[in-house]
Design an enzyme around this catalytic site. Structure first.
Site, PDB file in Angstrom:
ATOM      1  CG  ASP A  80     -38.349  32.695  27.304  1.00 40.90           C
ATOM      2  OD1 ASP A  80     -39.205  31.823  27.462  1.00 40.90           O
ATOM      3  OD2 ASP A  80     -37.760  32.862  26.212  1.00 40.90           O
TER       4      ASP A  80
ATOM      5  CG  ASP B  57     -38.756  42.254  29.136  1.00 47.14           C
ATOM      6  OD1 ASP B  57     -38.008  41.432  29.689  1.00 47.14           O
ATOM      7  OD2 ASP B  57     -38.598  42.603  27.947  1.00 47.14           O
TER       8      ASP B  57
HETATM    9  P1  IMP Z   1     -34.335  34.378  29.210  1.00 48.73           P
HETATM   10  O1  IMP Z   1     -32.887  34.567  29.494  1.00 48.73           O
HETATM   11  O2  IMP Z   1     -34.595  33.217  28.311  1.00 48.73           O
HETATM   12  O3  IMP Z   1     -35.200  34.340  30.448  1.00 48.73           O
HETATM   13  O4  IMP Z   1     -34.739  35.596  28.292  1.00 48.73           O
HETATM   14  C1  IMP Z   1     -35.398  36.679  28.759  1.00 48.73           C
HETATM   15  C2  IMP Z   1     -35.343  37.789  27.729  1.00 48.73           C
HETATM   16  O5  IMP Z   1     -35.735  37.336  26.421  1.00 48.73           O
HETATM   17  C3  IMP Z   1     -36.355  38.836  28.120  1.00 48.73           C
HETATM   18  O6  IMP Z   1     -35.759  39.811  28.954  1.00 48.73           O
HETATM   19  C4  IMP Z   1     -36.792  39.387  26.779  1.00 48.73           C
HETATM   20  O7  IMP Z   1     -35.912  40.419  26.390  1.00 48.73           O
HETATM   21  C5  IMP Z   1     -36.632  38.238  25.802  1.00 48.73           C
HETATM   22  N1  IMP Z   1     -37.929  37.541  25.569  1.00 48.73           N
HETATM   23  C6  IMP Z   1     -38.260  36.287  25.942  1.00 48.73           C
HETATM   24  N2  IMP Z   1     -39.512  35.978  25.572  1.00 48.73           N
HETATM   25  C7  IMP Z   1     -40.011  37.074  24.962  1.00 48.73           C
HETATM   26  C8  IMP Z   1     -41.289  37.391  24.363  1.00 48.73           C
HETATM   27  O8  IMP Z   1     -42.247  36.601  24.325  1.00 48.73           O
HETATM   28  N3  IMP Z   1     -41.398  38.631  23.825  1.00 48.73           N
HETATM   29  C9  IMP Z   1     -40.391  39.543  23.843  1.00 48.73           C
HETATM   30  N4  IMP Z   1     -39.199  39.305  24.399  1.00 48.73           N
HETATM   31  C10 IMP Z   1     -39.001  38.077  24.954  1.00 48.73           C
HETATM   32 MG    MG Z   2     -34.868  41.619  28.038  1.00 44.60          MG
END
Ligand code: IMP
Ligand code: MG
Length: 173
Positions: free
Chosen positions: A97, A94
């Site tokens: 981040d 999705d």
């Molecule tokens: P990362 O490992 O920090 O890239 O985290 C990614 C995961 O965090 C995504 O797959 C989402 O499940 C969750 N996530 C990060 N930001 C958001 C947001 O703004 N809304 C909802 N879920 C988020």
């Molecule tokens: Mg996720």
């Protein structure tokens, strides 16, 4: 809630992504791996526009940030991932981040010796990346706000919204 990306904008962009993906794989069979649960709606809309023989697998990635484990350590449930050896693999998530989830995940899946491994995300948050990693397909770049809808949740709510909205009063998860 303020709508950041409308349902129409999402559908238009998914059609463009599907066009790019169809061209890139040129009718070769691919395995799509959806990262649960946030990618489900994106996956359902995207695959219906792919003109390729596809297999679908799912995996769950949860990062534990509690005291018991290393911060950001990723736990993967891969029971629903089919054999990837010799397959073209496209991971769908999705939102990109910090990038930690997808960086660890691709590292793990690479060990299964896929023929190729690419990543598609609906959203990328600008200014949050902590890892040198860029998804191959990106739907939209968004500012550093917490978003819900179109598969994305806050405490498991709002996944069913047809658009992407900004959750104003989310305490940092
Ligand atoms: P990362 O490992 O920090 O890239 O985290 C990614 C995961 O965090 C995504 O797959 C989402 O499940 C969750 N996530 C990060 N930001 C958001 C947001 O703004 N809304 C909802 N879920 C988020
Ligand atoms: Mg996720």
């Amino acid at each position: 809630m303020e709508i950041l990306i409308s349902a129409e904008q999402i559908q238009k962009r998914i059609a463009e992504l599907a066009h790019e993906i169809n061209a890139a794989y040129a009718r070769h069979p691919i395995t799509i791996i959806g990262v649960l649960t946030g990618s489900l709606i994106f996956l359902a809309d995207l695959v219906r526009q792919l003109e390729l023989p596809i297999q679908i697998g799912l995996l769950q990635a949860s990062s534990y940030r509690g005291a018991a484990t290393t911060p950001g350590e990723l736990q993967l449930s891969t029971a629903m991932v089919p054999p990837l050896k010799g397959r073209h693999v496209l991971i769908l998530d999705d939102i990109f981040d910090t990038g930690q989830t997808l960086a660890s995940l691709t590292e793990h899946l690479r060990e299964k010796e896929p023929l190729s491994l690419r990543v598609a995300v609906l959203l990328r948050k600008i200014g949050r990346q902590r890892i040198a990693f860029t998804p191959d397909y990106i739907g939209f770049d968004i500012p550093d706000v917490f978003v819900v809808g179109y598969g994305m949740d806050f405490n498991d709510e709002y996944r069913n919204l047809p658009h992407v909205a900004i959750l104003a009063d989310a305490t940092a998860p």
